[in-house]
Design an enzyme around this catalytic site. Structure first.
Site, PDB file in Angstrom:
ATOM      1  N   ASP A 158     -15.354 -30.995   8.502  1.00 13.03           N
ATOM      2  CA  ASP A 158     -16.433 -31.519   7.646  1.00 13.03           C
ATOM      3  C   ASP A 158     -16.280 -33.025   7.490  1.00 13.03           C
ATOM      4  O   ASP A 158     -16.346 -33.565   6.392  1.00 13.03           O
ATOM      5  CB  ASP A 158     -16.421 -30.808   6.292  1.00 13.03           C
ATOM      6  N   VAL A 204     -15.676 -33.025  -9.603  1.00 12.83           N
ATOM      7  CA  VAL A 204     -14.363 -33.662  -9.473  1.00 12.83           C
ATOM      8  C   VAL A 204     -14.211 -34.629 -10.640  1.00 12.83           C
ATOM      9  O   VAL A 204     -15.152 -35.343 -10.993  1.00 12.83           O
ATOM     10  CB  VAL A 204     -14.255 -34.423  -8.135  1.00 12.83           C
ATOM     11  N   LYS A 224     -10.176 -31.508  -8.918  1.00 15.33           N
ATOM     12  CA  LYS A 224     -11.360 -30.792  -8.416  1.00 15.33           C
ATOM     13  C   LYS A 224     -11.357 -29.430  -9.092  1.00 15.33           C
ATOM     14  O   LYS A 224     -10.438 -28.643  -8.887  1.00 15.33           O
ATOM     15  CB  LYS A 224     -11.240 -30.671  -6.901  1.00 15.33           C
ATOM     16  N   ILE A 281     -16.346 -37.688 -11.813  1.00 13.20           N
ATOM     17  CA  ILE A 281     -16.533 -38.800 -10.865  1.00 13.20           C
ATOM     18  C   ILE A 281     -17.183 -38.354  -9.561  1.00 13.20           C
ATOM     19  O   ILE A 281     -17.511 -39.162  -8.712  1.00 13.20           O
ATOM     20  CB  ILE A 281     -15.190 -39.492 -10.536  1.00 13.20           C
ATOM     21  N   SER A 329     -20.602 -29.001  -3.841  1.00  9.11           N
ATOM     22  CA  SER A 329     -21.225 -27.685  -3.816  1.00  9.11           C
ATOM     23  C   SER A 329     -20.500 -26.711  -4.733  1.00  9.11           C
ATOM     24  O   SER A 329     -21.094 -25.823  -5.326  1.00  9.11           O
ATOM     25  CB  SER A 329     -21.209 -27.164  -2.381  1.00  9.11           C
TER      26      SER A 329
HETATM   27  P1  ADP Z   1     -17.238 -30.804  -1.678  1.00 17.00           P
HETATM   28  O1  ADP Z   1     -16.456 -29.753  -0.985  1.00 17.00           O
HETATM   29  O2  ADP Z   1     -18.201 -30.210  -2.626  1.00 17.00           O
HETATM   30  O3  ADP Z   1     -17.877 -31.789  -0.773  1.00 17.00           O
HETATM   31  P2  ADP Z   1     -15.267 -32.862  -2.281  1.00 17.00           P
HETATM   32  O4  ADP Z   1     -13.847 -32.485  -2.265  1.00 17.00           O
HETATM   33  O5  ADP Z   1     -15.782 -33.573  -1.085  1.00 17.00           O
HETATM   34  O6  ADP Z   1     -16.160 -31.592  -2.583  1.00 17.00           O
HETATM   35  O7  ADP Z   1     -15.542 -33.741  -3.570  1.00 17.00           O
HETATM   36  C1  ADP Z   1     -16.837 -34.146  -3.951  1.00 17.00           C
HETATM   37  C2  ADP Z   1     -16.868 -35.631  -4.314  1.00 17.00           C
HETATM   38  O8  ADP Z   1     -15.934 -35.900  -5.350  1.00 17.00           O
HETATM   39  C3  ADP Z   1     -16.439 -36.556  -3.177  1.00 17.00           C
HETATM   40  O9  ADP Z   1     -17.511 -36.863  -2.349  1.00 17.00           O
HETATM   41  C4  ADP Z   1     -15.920 -37.763  -3.921  1.00 17.00           C
HETATM   42  O10 ADP Z   1     -16.983 -38.601  -4.311  1.00 17.00           O
HETATM   43  C5  ADP Z   1     -15.311 -37.160  -5.175  1.00 17.00           C
HETATM   44  N1  ADP Z   1     -13.857 -36.956  -4.996  1.00 17.00           N
HETATM   45  C6  ADP Z   1     -13.267 -35.904  -4.399  1.00 17.00           C
HETATM   46  N2  ADP Z   1     -11.925 -36.039  -4.400  1.00 17.00           N
HETATM   47  C7  ADP Z   1     -11.649 -37.209  -4.998  1.00 17.00           C
HETATM   48  C8  ADP Z   1     -10.437 -37.925  -5.299  1.00 17.00           C
HETATM   49  N3  ADP Z   1      -9.247 -37.446  -4.967  1.00 17.00           N
HETATM   50  N4  ADP Z   1     -10.541 -39.110  -5.907  1.00 17.00           N
HETATM   51  C9  ADP Z   1     -11.751 -39.599  -6.245  1.00 17.00           C
HETATM   52  N5  ADP Z   1     -12.913 -38.992  -5.996  1.00 17.00           N
HETATM   53  C10 ADP Z   1     -12.898 -37.800  -5.380  1.00 17.00           C
HETATM   54 MG    MG Z   2     -17.297 -33.137   0.356  1.00 18.14          MG
END
Ligand code: ADP
Ligand code: MG
Length: 760
Positions: free
Chosen positions: A151, A42, A57, A34, A38
């Protein structure tokens, strides 16, 4: 290297207890991608024990920089473990499997950035206020616990089914405040983060800045400077005015809120806690704002997915008619097809626990095979639409994220390399400072010991040899004589009495005199003793004083020497640190310049490639123009032939038969000539067309090159300005440090001299 630093090592019990020991494959099912970031992906998933829907994740710690990745995972897990707040994502645990950490957390529908992507237009002000309010509450919680998110951006603010706002992605967060690392996403970074190396430290207010940028992002779909190279954006943020909202449609509440968030000087920027009271957030808004937004987005997603679905169906039907394997013309569609097939990403509408087969597979199979599969897909599609768990990303949203990541990988690599370098520099400087501090402490300790020795040497307690002498007195005795015969007896007795009396008197006198004499002698003696003692004491005191003076002199000399050696060390240390800092800044600037030049080259290469493509396509458009001219020519030819025929007939009718031959010959010649003229005209117009066409393309291309060159030149100038600003700032900082040290040292010297003076 400590054992816990090595990727995957669980030797340190503190690290080991961060992870559950079970195999996550056995605990979670129905994984569907979904989101993509980087680190990796997830997933949506279901907990087989409770049937609960979660997000996972997956973070790999194999391959390049595995130890660093492992450290990042440990950091993020530790962070998630510590926080608990309605506005931050709930953490459920972490598992390890095949060099990948499975970080399990509560499931959200999507991010604020997904909303923008679905609607392709800004959010409404009340929606922005609601999202910002939730995010700010989460931030205020973090800041009150001395943590910094670092961030904050729409992509890291998530929404849940019941319309809650959750801060997510703690991969960059700092567990302590103040901090000084170069961390975050360039366009959202606060100026003090960018300048952190030179000015030292920053705190939670950097999140307030990023939240302000996020507000602009939600109102304009992209953060300011987004059309710029990330590096250039950094220089821009560091030295230009704060950005503001472009359009005038927004209220003053909103503008003012953003203005406050985007105060360039951190001291002028309010704390997250203070911002919570801002009218923009406190203004009344319906409770249902976010629920309505989510519903609106779900509808839009459903619409988009249906569109895609119909497109796909059409393609498949065509394929079915042709009866051959997929080879689709439309680029978009190919991409969707591939993404669904090879990457196992899912359509946004994740099927809730009730649905049977994954829509991924059904689409995939349908693409590969027959009509009956299509019917199946149709059935599945209805299930999808009725499903309760919908992700706020249309089909291909994840693929887009992945492609964005791959496309920009070169730049991303560059940026992460740059970030790494800056962090290393900071570490290096800090280590150097600590080392020098240690050296300084050691030096000070040594000097103190030396001083103490001097004290001890002289302070062996001086025993006052008290010259007390005991004094004794002796007494002499008088003897009496007696008278003879009886008559004399009375007399005698009287005499005796008298004598006795006299004797007694005399004795008393004597005793008194003796006592007086004794007293006198005693006093004399005591005085002598006293004087002697006093003299001795005086001598001793003088001696002591002399000794003390020598000691003081020695001590002062030593203190001065210490002062000088301390001062010398301090100056040397300051010089070392400043030299190191200057050197680090120099390499940093070198890297920035190289990066920028590389970026420039890349942009020029891309433009050249585009122009080559245009030139290659040019014949196509020319041919059509040529064809057009040819047609015109043919038309003219036809008309001329028709006219020629009419003229010939007319002439033949009006001239005698004998002259027919000559007339025909003349006519023919004339026609030939006219056609030749036409042919020449044709050639001419073709050539003209070609040359103007080529010229126009060249001009356009030249213009584009010019614009690009100017833009790149500007960015380079920006970088130059930024670097010289940094250099100037550093120089000023160095000067200040030196001045402060000089002041400190001279103050110390003055105090020392005062002490010496008082000592004398
Ligand atoms: P990064 O460190 O690469 O930015 P994130 O933790 O922000 O990683 O996760 C990347 C993407 O995954 C988010 O922008 C969001 O769209 C999706 N995502 C992350 N955590 C969740 C969650 N708990 N529920 C639904 N979508 C999520
Ligand atoms: Mg992010």
């Amino acid at each position: 290297m400590p054992a816990s630093v090595r990727a995957g090592s669980l030797k340190d019990p503190e690290v080991a207890e961060l992870f559950f020991k079970e195999d996550p494959e056995k605990l979670y099912s129905d994984l569907r991608e979904i989101g993509h970031g980087s680190f990796g992906a997830v997933y949506f998933a279901r907990d087989l024990r409770t049937n609960e829907v979660v997000a996972i994740k997956k973070m790999s710690y194999s391959g390049k920089q595995s130890n660093e990745k492992w450290q990042d995972i440990i950091k993020e897990v530790k962070f998630l473990q510590r926080i608990r707040h309605p506005n931050s994502i709930e953490y459920k645990g972490c598992y390890l499997r095949e060099h990948t950490a499975w970080l399990v957390m509560e499931y959200c529908l999507g991010s604020a950035s997904d909303l923008l992507e679905v609607h392709k237009k800004p959010l409404q002000e009340l929606e922005i206020a609601a999202i910002t309010h939730g995010a700010l509450q989460g931030l205020a919680y973090l800041h009150s616990h001395n943590m910094i998110h670092r961030d904050v951006k729409a992509g890291n603010i998530l929404l849940t089914e019941p319309g809650q706002v959750k801060l997510a992605d703690f991969g960059s967060a700092s567990i302590a405040s103040p901090a000084n690392s170069f961390v975050g996403t360039p366009y959202w970074m606060a100026p003090e983060v960018i300048l952190a190396m030179d000015e030292g430290q920053y705190d939670g207010k950097v999140d307030v800045w990023s939240l302000g940028i996020t507000c602009i992002e939600l109102a304009e779909r992209k953060p300011p400077l987004f059309n710029m190279n990330a590096m250039s954006a950094l220089y821009h943020i560091a030295q230009n005015e704060s950005p503001t909202l472009q359009s005038s449609e927004w209220t003053d509440y909103f503008r003012n809120f953003i203005d406050s968030c985007l105060q360039k000087i951190p001291q002028d920027r309010p704390h997250s806690d203070d911002m919570l009271g801002h009218a923009f957030l406190q203004r009344e808004r319906p409770d249902s704002v976010l629920m309505d937004l989510i519903q609106r987005t779900k509808d839009a997603v459903r619409e988009l997915d249906n569109l895609q679905y119909r497109k796909m169906k059409k393609i498949l039907l065509q394929e079915d008619h042709k009866g051959q394997t997929t080879e689709v013309q439309d680029g978009d569609e190919v991409c969707e097809l591939n993404s669904v097939g090879s990457n196992q990403s899912i359509p946004s509408m994740s099927i809730s626990a009730s649905s049977q087969s994954s829509s991924v597979n059904s689409l995939n199979e349908a693409a590969q095979d027959s009509r009956s599969e299509l019917d199946l897909m149709e059935g599945d599609h209805t299930v999808m639409s009725n499903s309760s768990v919908i992700h706020l990303k249309p089909v291909g949203g994840v693929t887009r994220e992945m492609q964005e990541h791959e496309q920009d990988s070169e730049l991303r690599e560059q940026m992460s390399g740059y970030k790494r370098m800056r962090r290393q520099h900071q570490k290096h400087l800090m280590a150097l400072e600590n080392k020098l501090k240690g050296e300084m402490d050691e030096h000070r300790l040594r000097l103190d010991k030396e001083l103490e020795n001097v004290h001890n040497q002289f302070n062996t307690p001086t025993i006052h040899t008290e010259a007390y002498t005991d004094h004794c007195c002796c007494f002499g005795m008088y003897e009496n004589q007696s008278t003879p015969k009886k008559e004399k007896q009375e007399w005698l007795s009287k005499q005796k009495e008298n004598i006795q009396h006299f004797q007694a008197e005399e004795e008393a006198n004597l005793l008194r005199r003796q006592r007086q004499y004794l007293d006198l002698e005693c006093r004399r003696f005591k005085r002598r003793i006293l004087i002697a003692r006093h003299n001795v004491e005086q001598d001793l005191a003088r001696e002591e004083l002399n000794k003390r003076q020598t000691q003081k002199d020695l001590e002062h000399a030593m203190l001065l020497r210490h002062h000088e050696s301390m001062q010398e060390l301090e100056f040397r240390h300051l010089a070392t640190i400043q030299r190191a800092r200057a050197e680090l800044i120099r390499t940093q600037h070198q890297t920035e310049l190289t990066n920028q030049l590389e970026y420039n080259k890349r942009r020029e290469r891309e433009l050249r490639r585009k122009h080559v493509m245009e030139v290659r396509q040019q014949p196509k458009s020319l041919k059509s123009k040529e064809l057009q001219i040819k047609k015109q020519f043919q038309e003219t030819c036809k008309t001329q032939t028709r006219q020629y025929k009419a003229l010939r007939n007319h002439l033949l009718e009006t001239t005698p038969k004998s002259e027919h031959k000559a007339v025909l010959k003349r006519l023919k010649e004339e026609q030939t000539r006219k056609l030749a003229i036409l042919a020449e005209q044709y050639d001419h117009s073709i050539n003209e067309m070609l040359s103007t066409q080529a010229l126009r393309l060249d001009e356009a291309q030249e213009g584009e090159c010019q614009v690009l060159r100017m833009q790149l030149q500007q960015e380079l100038e920006l970088l130059n300005a930024y670097q010289s600003k940094i250099k100037m700032q550093t120089d000023a900082q160095h000067d200040k440090e030196r001045r402060e040290l000089e002041q400190r040292v001279s103050l110390r010297r003055a105090l020392l001299e005062q002490k010496v003076r008082l000592g004398h």
